[in-house]
Scaffold this active site. Sequence first.
Site, PDB file in Angstrom:
ATOM      1  N   HIS A   1      38.142   9.505 -23.444  1.00 26.47           N
ATOM      2  CA  HIS A   1      36.834   9.929 -22.935  1.00 26.47           C
ATOM      3  C   HIS A   1      37.148  10.444 -21.534  1.00 26.47           C
ATOM      4  O   HIS A   1      37.681   9.684 -20.713  1.00 26.47           O
ATOM      5  CB  HIS A   1      35.867   8.740 -22.903  1.00 26.47           C
ATOM      6  CG  HIS A   1      34.479   9.060 -22.427  1.00 26.47           C
ATOM      7  ND1 HIS A   1      33.335   8.700 -23.129  1.00 26.47           N
ATOM      8  CD2 HIS A   1      34.037   9.698 -21.317  1.00 26.47           C
ATOM      9  CE1 HIS A   1      32.263   9.088 -22.466  1.00 26.47           C
ATOM     10  NE2 HIS A   1      32.664   9.702 -21.353  1.00 26.47           N
TER      11      HIS A   1
ATOM     12  N   CYS B   1      34.244   4.372 -28.906  1.00 22.74           N
ATOM     13  CA  CYS B   1      34.816   4.821 -27.633  1.00 22.74           C
ATOM     14  C   CYS B   1      34.536   3.765 -26.566  1.00 22.74           C
ATOM     15  O   CYS B   1      33.374   3.428 -26.312  1.00 22.74           O
ATOM     16  CB  CYS B   1      34.223   6.166 -27.232  1.00 22.74           C
ATOM     17  SG  CYS B   1      34.640   6.644 -25.537  1.00 22.74           S
TER      18      CYS B   1
ATOM     19  N   ASN C   1      44.058  12.368 -16.051  1.00 22.54           N
ATOM     20  CA  ASN C   1      45.147  12.442 -17.011  1.00 22.54           C
ATOM     21  C   ASN C   1      44.638  13.072 -18.299  1.00 22.54           C
ATOM     22  O   ASN C   1      43.518  12.799 -18.733  1.00 22.54           O
ATOM     23  CB  ASN C   1      45.676  11.036 -17.301  1.00 22.54           C
ATOM     24  CG  ASN C   1      46.295  10.390 -16.071  1.00 22.54           C
ATOM     25  OD1 ASN C   1      46.892  11.073 -15.245  1.00 22.54           O
ATOM     26  ND2 ASN C   1      46.136   9.079 -15.941  1.00 22.54           N
TER      27      ASN C   1
ATOM     28  N   CYS D   1      32.218   5.009 -23.750  1.00 18.40           N
ATOM     29  CA  CYS D   1      30.824   5.141 -24.224  1.00 18.40           C
ATOM     30  C   CYS D   1      30.159   3.765 -24.263  1.00 18.40           C
ATOM     31  O   CYS D   1      28.980   3.629 -23.911  1.00 18.40           O
ATOM     32  CB  CYS D   1      30.779   5.790 -25.605  1.00 18.40           C
ATOM     33  SG  CYS D   1      31.044   7.574 -25.574  1.00 18.40           S
TER      34      CYS D   1
ATOM     35  N   HIS E   1      29.940  12.239 -24.232  1.00 21.48           N
ATOM     36  CA  HIS E   1      31.332  12.058 -24.641  1.00 21.48           C
ATOM     37  C   HIS E   1      32.054  13.397 -24.756  1.00 21.48           C
ATOM     38  O   HIS E   1      31.594  14.313 -25.399  1.00 21.48           O
ATOM     39  CB  HIS E   1      31.425  11.332 -25.985  1.00 21.48           C
ATOM     40  CG  HIS E   1      32.853  11.083 -26.400  1.00 21.48           C
ATOM     41  ND1 HIS E   1      33.566   9.987 -25.982  1.00 21.48           N
ATOM     42  CD2 HIS E   1      33.712  11.829 -27.123  1.00 21.48           C
ATOM     43  CE1 HIS E   1      34.796  10.049 -26.455  1.00 21.48           C
ATOM     44  NE2 HIS E   1      34.920  11.157 -27.161  1.00 21.48           N
TER      45      HIS E   1
ATOM     46  N   HIS F   1      37.828  11.162 -17.954  1.00 16.51           N
ATOM     47  CA  HIS F   1      37.580  10.352 -16.761  1.00 16.51           C
ATOM     48  C   HIS F   1      38.408  10.874 -15.608  1.00 16.51           C
ATOM     49  O   HIS F   1      39.497  11.419 -15.792  1.00 16.51           O
ATOM     50  CB  HIS F   1      37.870   8.869 -17.013  1.00 16.51           C
ATOM     51  CG  HIS F   1      39.217   8.593 -17.609  1.00 16.51           C
ATOM     52  ND1 HIS F   1      39.488   8.804 -18.942  1.00 16.51           N
ATOM     53  CD2 HIS F   1      40.358   8.149 -17.055  1.00 16.51           C
ATOM     54  CE1 HIS F   1      40.749   8.478 -19.190  1.00 16.51           C
ATOM     55  NE2 HIS F   1      41.303   8.076 -18.051  1.00 16.51           N
TER      56      HIS F   1
HETATM   57  P1  DGP Z   1      44.107   6.789 -18.219  1.00 15.99           P
HETATM   58  O1  DGP Z   1      45.455   6.147 -18.312  1.00 15.99           O
HETATM   59  O2  DGP Z   1      44.082   7.980 -17.286  1.00 15.99           O
HETATM   60  O3  DGP Z   1      43.521   7.084 -19.594  1.00 15.99           O
HETATM   61  O4  DGP Z   1      43.169   5.701 -17.525  1.00 15.99           O
HETATM   62  C1  DGP Z   1      42.403   4.775 -18.206  1.00 15.99           C
HETATM   63  C2  DGP Z   1      42.021   3.727 -17.216  1.00 15.99           C
HETATM   64  O5  DGP Z   1      40.999   2.929 -17.786  1.00 15.99           O
HETATM   65  C3  DGP Z   1      43.147   2.756 -16.848  1.00 15.99           C
HETATM   66  O6  DGP Z   1      43.468   2.934 -15.461  1.00 15.99           O
HETATM   67  C4  DGP Z   1      42.583   1.371 -17.084  1.00 15.99           C
HETATM   68  C5  DGP Z   1      41.107   1.625 -17.277  1.00 15.99           C
HETATM   69  N1  DGP Z   1      40.481   0.747 -18.256  1.00 15.99           N
HETATM   70  C6  DGP Z   1      40.888   0.527 -19.536  1.00 15.99           C
HETATM   71  N2  DGP Z   1      40.059  -0.335 -20.128  1.00 15.99           N
HETATM   72  C7  DGP Z   1      39.099  -0.661 -19.226  1.00 15.99           C
HETATM   73  C8  DGP Z   1      37.959  -1.500 -19.261  1.00 15.99           C
HETATM   74  O7  DGP Z   1      37.615  -2.133 -20.254  1.00 15.99           O
HETATM   75  N3  DGP Z   1      37.217  -1.583 -18.117  1.00 15.99           N
HETATM   76  C9  DGP Z   1      37.559  -0.904 -16.975  1.00 15.99           C
HETATM   77  N4  DGP Z   1      36.777  -1.067 -15.919  1.00 15.99           N
HETATM   78  N5  DGP Z   1      38.616  -0.084 -16.919  1.00 15.99           N
HETATM   79  C10 DGP Z   1      39.376   0.031 -18.028  1.00 15.99           C
END
Ligand code: DGP
Length: 110
Positions: free
Chosen positions: A94, A3, A83, A6, A45, A96
Amino acid sequence: MDCLFCKIIAGEIPCDKVYEDEKVFAFRDINPQAPVHVLLVPKKHMRNILECDGETAAALVRAVGAVAKREGLEADGFRVISNCGRNGCQSVEHLHVHLLGGAQLSEKMS
Ligand code: DGP
């Protein structure tokens, strides 16, 4: 478990951390959609809001308030989004919460 969030919480993948408490970890989104775009995640998680228990939900809401104040969003406001699943365009499985602010946001949410 493989994940991404995680691994970020565990420090295995770097992030721009903005907040941490006993239950919640928060860091800046890698692809910001607003001047302030913070992701708040439970340390434990869980896949999405459907798996979230009351204690974790309360901790997330408290953390949103703390981060919003810390980021100077209190006066002008902000938006909170979580979302869920395919139709909700959840890309990381995970739970958020997106905290967006620092500018006038679009009236459209879809
Ligand atoms: P969602 O589409 O709601 O699942 O949002 C996931 C968010 O996670 C998206 O806006 C981009 C962010 N994201 C994806 N990978 C990484 C990462 O490696 N680091 C950070 N800081 N954010 C990430």
